[in-house]
Design an enzyme around this catalytic site. Structure first.
Site, PDB file in Angstrom:
ATOM      1  CE  LYS A  29      -3.943   1.979   2.582  1.00 30.71           C
ATOM      2  NZ  LYS A  29      -4.842   1.758   3.742  1.00 30.71           N
ATOM      3  CB  SER A 104      -8.134   3.564   2.775  1.00 27.70           C
ATOM      4  OG  SER A 104      -7.283   3.041   3.768  1.00 27.70           O
ATOM      5  CB  SER A 128      -8.394   0.713   5.752  1.00 28.90           C
ATOM      6  OG  SER A 128      -9.154   1.886   5.798  1.00 28.90           O
TER       7      SER A 128
END
Lengths: 424, 92
Positions: A29, A104, A128
């Protein structure tokens, strides 16, 4: 689906060493620092930022022999539930065309679902990792707070967030967690409990005698199809020797409000560092110190980030501190107590991961409050610093549904074992 | 939910505290959204007193000099620097 909307930066960082993750392609990420590779947090503010060092988890990936294949798209600074707040555009859900991948860590989950990576790292502040795992039909683990080092993670809400694995299978997620877990002298919030773990060894599907508590508050309000898949999964676990009973968590109805007040307050403080001096976009602003900063931050931050910084600043400002932040901390303690009591009578707790199937692209952006409420099943876990896993539980109308198992502190083995019983 | 917006002036004041420039359109949009979100936060008023158990402990390490970033590395991402220093906007 192409990898174009999945990665912000495609980059091969070869894992040339032998190790437990040798030959595995891992997506990271884009809020996790990688030395020499830009780390944008999905934001215009950091679109050119190149960290001079690796996050601890990235060092551990390299040590384990993994190959990093790219920096995955995400909601800007981790703020969002759909990966649509990314400055670099949204990611489509490879498991449900026309729908969001969740947020996210949407790029990380999509990378795994599309086969662009074998494994992925995400971060979970209020759901997330679990939310996109559920929406993309993959496995995601939010570890106990303190199990995994946050050194090199660009902070959003320190007291809530943890780095964790996404993978196609429970075994894959457990192996990645084994590689990154453990104390780190550069993160004083890490704990000894993660030192020598073998979560992958717990993937044996043995749930005989397991007692499952079901918080009614997290099931009743869910979408019909999601609820059906949830009860199917409970039936499956019971057919293998587990038992279930209802538990009540009365604090839960305040968890979402408490979560957002705490997260936004921490965000307003953490994101104060983006002033365009040490990093950030160049500005030709002619104004003074304050005016230049306000100008850089106006241009560098997207709407959701501004919204959260402003609400967090409001919640911490003179006259409102006790009303919002003080009360939110009380609610957090209450949530923690409720969970402790529930675990006196249950080995694990279970709920749908998301109360709804994946949103259509563009569906939720106009109504921030509605988006915040969709996190109702995941945020209580972060408030209580507990571990939780989301594992696929089939589909409703062709859209993936996730099943969440919550464990007591450092009870990762237990939830990994139980989740593995749901895999064919 | 209350229909009353957070006054524009209050949004501007908070934006000033947070050092975020906002145009008039943003002020208007945020003032409407904030009233809805803040009234959702007001449900926290019903939360009873609860104590957190203290599983916190101090974590200390020896105060020893160790390797850090070089000056060049530290300055690498700065939009503007001079003589090995960060260069910021004028103070007044």
């Amino acid at each position: 689906m192409s990898g174009d909307s999945i990665f912000i930066t495609k980059e091969r960082i070869a894992g040339d060493r032998e190790g437990p993750l040798a030959g595995e392609r891992v997506a990271v990420k884009d809020n996790i620092s990688t030395e020499g590779v830009r780390t944008t947090c999905g934001s215009a503010m950091l679109s050119e930022y190149v960290p001079p060092y690796d996050a601890t988890v990235v060092e551990r990936l390299k040590d384990a022999g993994a190959e990093i294949v790219g920096k995955a798209n995400m909601d800007e600074f981790g703020m969002g539930s759909t990966t649509e707040t990314s400055h670099f555009g949204s990611t489509e859900n490879p498991a449900a065309e026309g729908h969001v991948p969740g947020g996210s860590s949407g790029g990380s989950a999509a990378a795994v679902a599309a086969g662009e990576a074998d494994l992925a790292l995400g971060t979970d502040t209020g759901g997330s990792i679990r939310n996109p795992a559920a929406f993309c039909g993959v496995v995601g683990i939010k570890p106990t707070y303190g199990l995994v080092s946050r050194y090199g993670l660009v902070a959003y809400a320190n007291s809530l967030e943890q780095i964790g694995p996404l993978a196609p299978t429970v075994e894959g997620a457990a192996r990645l967690l084994d590689a990154i877990a453990g104390p780190d002298e550069r993160d004083a919030t890490t704990r000894r409990e993660g030192a020598e773990t073998d979560y992958a060894g717990a993937v044996d599907g043995d749930v005989d005698g397991l007692s499952i508590g079901i918080p009614t508050e997290l099931v009743e309000g869910a979408h019909d199809g999601v609820r059906e898949r949830f009860w199917d999964a409970i039936d499956e676990l019971e057919s293998r020797g587990a038992s279930s009973h209802e538990v009540s968590l009365p604090s839960i109805e305040h968890a979402v409000a408490a979560y957002y007040v705490i997260a936004m307050s921490e965000a307003s403080s953490n994101l104060a560092r983006y002033d365009g001096v040490r990093y950030g976009p160049d500005t030709d602003s002619e104004g003074n110190w304050n005016e230049s900063f306000a100008d850089v931050r106006d241009r560098g931050f997207g709407d959701e980030v501004k919204r959260r910084i402003l609400l967090g600043t409001y919640a911490l400002s003179a006259g409102y501190h006790e009303k919002y932040y003080g009360k939110a901390q009380q609610a957090r303690a209450w949530v923690e107590q409720d969970f402790e009591e529930a675990f006196e009578e249950a080995d694990v707790l279970a709920s749908p991961t998301m109360p709804v199937p994946p949103f259509e692209l563009g569906e939720s952006l106009d109504d921030p409050l509605q988006m915040y409420l969709s996190d109702a099943n995941t945020v209580p876990v972060n408030l209580a610093n507990l571990p939780a896993i989301s594992v696929p539980a089939g589909t409703t109308d062709g859209l993936p549904v996730g099943f969440q198992l919550i464990g007591p502190k450092f009870g990762e083995k237990r939830i990994v074992r139980a989740a593995s019983a749901l895999e064919g | 939910m209350s229909d009353q917006s957070v006054p524009d002036e209050e949004v501007r004041h908070v934006a000033e505290l947070a050092r975020i420039g906002l145009d008039d359109e943003e002020v208007e949009e945020f003032s409407e959204q904030f009233s809805e979100i803040l009234s959702a936060f007001e449900t926290l008023d019903e939360v009873p007193e609860a104590e957190r158990d203290g599983d916190l402990e101090n974590v200390m390490r020896a105060d020893e000099v160790r390797e850090g970033l070089s000056q060049e590395e530290a300055l690498r991402n700065a939009p503007d620097s001079e003589d090995g220093y960060f260069k910021g906007p004028s103070v007044s």
